[in-house]
Design a protein around this motif. Structure first.
Motif, PDB file in Angstrom:
ATOM      1  N   VAL A  13      21.270  42.390  -4.141  1.00 47.74           N
ATOM      2  CA  VAL A  13      20.369  42.785  -5.232  1.00 47.74           C
ATOM      3  C   VAL A  13      20.997  43.873  -6.105  1.00 47.74           C
ATOM      4  O   VAL A  13      20.663  44.006  -7.283  1.00 47.74           O
ATOM      5  CB  VAL A  13      18.984  43.222  -4.691  1.00 47.74           C
ATOM      6  N   LEU A  14      21.945  44.614  -5.557  1.00 47.12           N
ATOM      7  CA  LEU A  14      22.595  45.687  -6.314  1.00 47.12           C
ATOM      8  C   LEU A  14      23.664  45.159  -7.273  1.00 47.12           C
ATOM      9  O   LEU A  14      24.109  45.891  -8.148  1.00 47.12           O
ATOM     10  CB  LEU A  14      23.234  46.703  -5.364  1.00 47.12           C
ATOM     11  N   ARG A  15      24.069  43.911  -7.103  1.00 45.75           N
ATOM     12  CA  ARG A  15      25.176  43.368  -7.885  1.00 45.75           C
ATOM     13  C   ARG A  15      24.740  42.406  -8.993  1.00 45.75           C
ATOM     14  O   ARG A  15      25.577  41.822  -9.672  1.00 45.75           O
ATOM     15  CB  ARG A  15      26.144  42.636  -6.956  1.00 45.75           C
ATOM     16  N   SER A  16      23.438  42.245  -9.177  1.00 47.04           N
ATOM     17  CA  SER A  16      22.936  41.325 -10.196  1.00 47.04           C
ATOM     18  C   SER A  16      22.205  42.088 -11.288  1.00 47.04           C
ATOM     19  O   SER A  16      21.489  43.049 -10.999  1.00 47.04           O
ATOM     20  CB  SER A  16      21.955  40.326  -9.565  1.00 47.04           C
ATOM     21  N   ALA A  17      22.388  41.633 -12.519  1.00 48.18           N
ATOM     22  CA  ALA A  17      21.644  42.239 -13.627  1.00 48.18           C
ATOM     23  C   ALA A  17      20.156  41.980 -13.419  1.00 48.18           C
ATOM     24  O   ALA A  17      19.752  40.890 -13.000  1.00 48.18           O
ATOM     25  CB  ALA A  17      22.116  41.657 -14.951  1.00 48.18           C
ATOM     26  N   CYS A  18      19.361  42.982 -13.702  1.00 52.76           N
ATOM     27  CA  CYS A  18      17.909  42.897 -13.498  1.00 52.76           C
ATOM     28  C   CYS A  18      17.223  42.227 -14.685  1.00 52.76           C
ATOM     29  O   CYS A  18      17.662  42.344 -15.826  1.00 52.76           O
ATOM     30  CB  CYS A  18      17.330  44.293 -13.301  1.00 52.76           C
ATOM     31  N   ASP A  19      16.129  41.550 -14.382  1.00 49.08           N
ATOM     32  CA  ASP A  19      15.324  40.890 -15.403  1.00 49.08           C
ATOM     33  C   ASP A  19      14.395  41.900 -16.074  1.00 49.08           C
ATOM     34  O   ASP A  19      13.985  42.883 -15.452  1.00 49.08           O
ATOM     35  CB  ASP A  19      14.478  39.783 -14.770  1.00 49.08           C
ATOM     36  N   PRO A  20      14.008  41.644 -17.329  1.00 50.00           N
ATOM     37  CA  PRO A  20      13.056  42.544 -17.992  1.00 50.00           C
ATOM     38  C   PRO A  20      11.703  42.535 -17.279  1.00 50.00           C
ATOM     39  O   PRO A  20      11.298  41.524 -16.700  1.00 50.00           O
ATOM     40  CB  PRO A  20      12.918  41.952 -19.396  1.00 50.00           C
ATOM     41  N   VAL A  21      11.028  43.658 -17.351  1.00 48.80           N
ATOM     42  CA  VAL A  21       9.668  43.780 -16.842  1.00 48.80           C
ATOM     43  C   VAL A  21       8.732  43.220 -17.909  1.00 48.80           C
ATOM     44  O   VAL A  21       8.888  43.522 -19.098  1.00 48.80           O
ATOM     45  CB  VAL A  21       9.320  45.260 -16.556  1.00 48.80           C
ATOM     46  N   ARG A  22       7.773  42.429 -17.501  1.00 54.76           N
ATOM     47  CA  ARG A  22       6.758  41.950 -18.439  1.00 54.76           C
ATOM     48  C   ARG A  22       5.693  43.030 -18.564  1.00 54.76           C
ATOM     49  O   ARG A  22       4.984  43.339 -17.597  1.00 54.76           O
ATOM     50  CB  ARG A  22       6.121  40.656 -17.956  1.00 54.76           C
ATOM     51  N   VAL A  23       5.598  43.613 -19.743  1.00 53.09           N
ATOM     52  CA  VAL A  23       4.602  44.659 -19.981  1.00 53.09           C
ATOM     53  C   VAL A  23       3.217  44.050 -19.795  1.00 53.09           C
ATOM     54  O   VAL A  23       2.951  42.952 -20.270  1.00 53.09           O
ATOM     55  CB  VAL A  23       4.776  45.260 -21.388  1.00 53.09           C
ATOM     56  N   GLY A  24       2.372  44.755 -19.092  1.00 50.96           N
ATOM     57  CA  GLY A  24       1.024  44.270 -18.812  1.00 50.96           C
ATOM     58  C   GLY A  24       0.896  43.591 -17.461  1.00 50.96           C
ATOM     59  O   GLY A  24      -0.211  43.356 -16.989  1.00 50.96           O
ATOM     60  N   ASP A  25       2.016  43.267 -16.834  1.00 49.84           N
ATOM     61  CA  ASP A  25       1.985  42.663 -15.500  1.00 49.84           C
ATOM     62  C   ASP A  25       1.478  43.718 -14.516  1.00 49.84           C
ATOM     63  O   ASP A  25       2.048  44.805 -14.432  1.00 49.84           O
ATOM     64  CB  ASP A  25       3.393  42.198 -15.120  1.00 49.84           C
ATOM     65  N   PRO A  26       0.399  43.447 -13.783  1.00 52.34           N
ATOM     66  CA  PRO A  26      -0.149  44.445 -12.867  1.00 52.34           C
ATOM     67  C   PRO A  26       0.843  44.881 -11.785  1.00 52.34           C
ATOM     68  O   PRO A  26       0.757  45.995 -11.269  1.00 52.34           O
ATOM     69  CB  PRO A  26      -1.369  43.759 -12.246  1.00 52.34           C
ATOM     70  N   ARG A  27       1.809  44.031 -11.475  1.00 51.30           N
ATOM     71  CA  ARG A  27       2.822  44.417 -10.486  1.00 51.30           C
ATOM     72  C   ARG A  27       3.735  45.516 -11.020  1.00 51.30           C
ATOM     73  O   ARG A  27       4.341  46.249 -10.241  1.00 51.30           O
ATOM     74  CB  ARG A  27       3.636  43.204 -10.065  1.00 51.30           C
ATOM     75  N   ALA A  28       3.840  45.646 -12.341  1.00 49.87           N
ATOM     76  CA  ALA A  28       4.679  46.693 -12.921  1.00 49.87           C
ATOM     77  C   ALA A  28       4.148  48.076 -12.571  1.00 49.87           C
ATOM     78  O   ALA A  28       4.928  49.001 -12.313  1.00 49.87           O
ATOM     79  CB  ALA A  28       4.776  46.520 -14.437  1.00 49.87           C
ATOM     80  N   THR A  29       2.840  48.235 -12.544  1.00 48.19           N
ATOM     81  CA  THR A  29       2.249  49.526 -12.186  1.00 48.19           C
ATOM     82  C   THR A  29       2.611  49.900 -10.760  1.00 48.19           C
ATOM     83  O   THR A  29       2.988  51.043 -10.481  1.00 48.19           O
ATOM     84  CB  THR A  29       0.718  49.489 -12.366  1.00 48.19           C
ATOM     85  N   ALA A  30       2.522  48.942  -9.852  1.00 46.18           N
ATOM     86  CA  ALA A  30       2.879  49.200  -8.452  1.00 46.18           C
ATOM     87  C   ALA A  30       4.361  49.544  -8.331  1.00 46.18           C
ATOM     88  O   ALA A  30       4.737  50.446  -7.568  1.00 46.18           O
ATOM     89  CB  ALA A  30       2.530  47.998  -7.584  1.00 46.18           C
ATOM     90  N   LEU A  31       5.201  48.863  -9.091  1.00 44.62           N
ATOM     91  CA  LEU A  31       6.637  49.144  -9.076  1.00 44.62           C
ATOM     92  C   LEU A  31       6.902  50.563  -9.542  1.00 44.62           C
ATOM     93  O   LEU A  31       7.638  51.318  -8.893  1.00 44.62           O
ATOM     94  CB  LEU A  31       7.396  48.151  -9.950  1.00 44.62           C
ATOM     95  N   VAL A  32       6.308  50.960 -10.661  1.00 43.82           N
ATOM     96  CA  VAL A  32       6.510  52.308 -11.187  1.00 43.82           C
ATOM     97  C   VAL A  32       6.008  53.351 -10.185  1.00 43.82           C
ATOM     98  O   VAL A  32       6.674  54.356  -9.934  1.00 43.82           O
ATOM     99  CB  VAL A  32       5.839  52.481 -12.567  1.00 43.82           C
ATOM    100  N   ASP A  33       4.849  53.105  -9.589  1.00 40.33           N
ATOM    101  CA  ASP A  33       4.332  54.036  -8.569  1.00 40.33           C
ATOM    102  C   ASP A  33       5.327  54.198  -7.423  1.00 40.33           C
ATOM    103  O   ASP A  33       5.593  55.313  -6.971  1.00 40.33           O
ATOM    104  CB  ASP A  33       2.984  53.551  -8.019  1.00 40.33           C
ATOM    105  N   ASP A  34       5.890  53.090  -6.953  1.00 38.77           N
ATOM    106  CA  ASP A  34       6.856  53.151  -5.859  1.00 38.77           C
ATOM    107  C   ASP A  34       8.141  53.856  -6.284  1.00 38.77           C
ATOM    108  O   ASP A  34       8.721  54.627  -5.511  1.00 38.77           O
ATOM    109  CB  ASP A  34       7.175  51.746  -5.340  1.00 38.77           C
ATOM    110  N   LEU A  35       8.595  53.606  -7.509  1.00 36.32           N
ATOM    111  CA  LEU A  35       9.793  54.283  -8.006  1.00 36.32           C
ATOM    112  C   LEU A  35       9.576  55.789  -8.077  1.00 36.32           C
ATOM    113  O   LEU A  35      10.453  56.572  -7.683  1.00 36.32           O
ATOM    114  CB  LEU A  35      10.194  53.744  -9.384  1.00 36.32           C
ATOM    115  N   ILE A  36       8.433  56.207  -8.558  1.00 40.56           N
ATOM    116  CA  ILE A  36       8.131  57.642  -8.668  1.00 40.56           C
ATOM    117  C   ILE A  36       8.053  58.264  -7.270  1.00 40.56           C
ATOM    118  O   ILE A  36       8.624  59.332  -7.022  1.00 40.56           O
ATOM    119  CB  ILE A  36       6.814  57.859  -9.442  1.00 40.56           C
ATOM    120  N   GLU A  37       7.350  57.606  -6.373  1.00 44.10           N
ATOM    121  CA  GLU A  37       7.223  58.120  -5.003  1.00 44.10           C
ATOM    122  C   GLU A  37       8.597  58.243  -4.347  1.00 44.10           C
ATOM    123  O   GLU A  37       8.882  59.219  -3.657  1.00 44.10           O
ATOM    124  CB  GLU A  37       6.326  57.192  -4.180  1.00 44.10           C
ATOM    125  N   THR A  38       9.454  57.277  -4.566  1.00 42.65           N
ATOM    126  CA  THR A  38      10.773  57.250  -3.929  1.00 42.65           C
ATOM    127  C   THR A  38      11.709  58.295  -4.515  1.00 42.65           C
ATOM    128  O   THR A  38      12.522  58.879  -3.788  1.00 42.65           O
ATOM    129  CB  THR A  38      11.371  55.832  -4.030  1.00 42.65           C
TER     130      THR A  38
END
Length: 163
Positions: A13-38
């Motif tokens: 997963v570290l060697r592949s270009a990441c896909d864009p986040v779809r703004v408004g996707d409810p999973r994006a909020t959970a991702l951001v929360d986890d990134l901040i916590e981490t």
């Protein structure tokens, strides 16, 4: 919010270009929360989504006590003469190597609501912006080392207990 485990060198997963986040996707909020916590743990300046196993373009930062995030960042400017700085990475734990980085960087992206976000800075912030956008493009910081330093880094990494 959940502190997520950091993926280490060798994880695809570290060697592949990441896909864009779809703004408004409810999973994006959970991702951001986890990134901040981490990223709030001591000694962490930034965490890219792929470092926690999510191949989406987002990262969090923790620079001089300022914690935040950016979605779909693009590195739009670097300036100043590139200089060698000691750089480490949570995905290459325990190691620091001399890496060329520009002293100023600027990224643009959006927040969870799709509002424009611009982050810029010098010093550690510039280094973090360059480092984290590299992650999202599928590049680890060791790829930018001088050839002799990269050879030594790879030798040391292969001997690491986590490898």
């Amino acid at each position: 919010m959940t502190e997520r485990q950091i993926r280490v060198f060798g994880d695809p997963v570290l060697r592949s270009a990441c896909d864009p986040v779809r703004v408004g996707d409810p999973r994006a909020t959970a991702l951001v929360d986890d990134l901040i916590e981490t990223v709030t743990l001591p000694g962490r300046a930034g965490v890219a989504a792929n470092q926690i196993g999510v191949s989406l373009r987002a990262f969090s930062y923790n620079i001089d006590g300022v914690i935040g995030y950016i979605i779909n960042p693009t590195l739009v400017e670097v300036s100043g003469e590139a200089e060698l700085v000691d750089e480490g990475c949570l995905s290459v734990p325990g190691f620091y190597f001399p890496r060329l980085r520009h002293p100023f960087a600027r990224v643009t992206g959006v927040d969870l609501d799709g509002n424009p976000v611009e982050l810029s800075g010098d010093g550690l912030m510039a280094q973090a912006l360059q480092h984290e956008t590299d992650h999202l493009d599928g590049h680890l910081f060791i790829e930018g080392l001088e050839p002799a330093a990269k050879k030594e880094a790879m030798r040391l990494i292969r001997m690491a207990p986590w490898y």
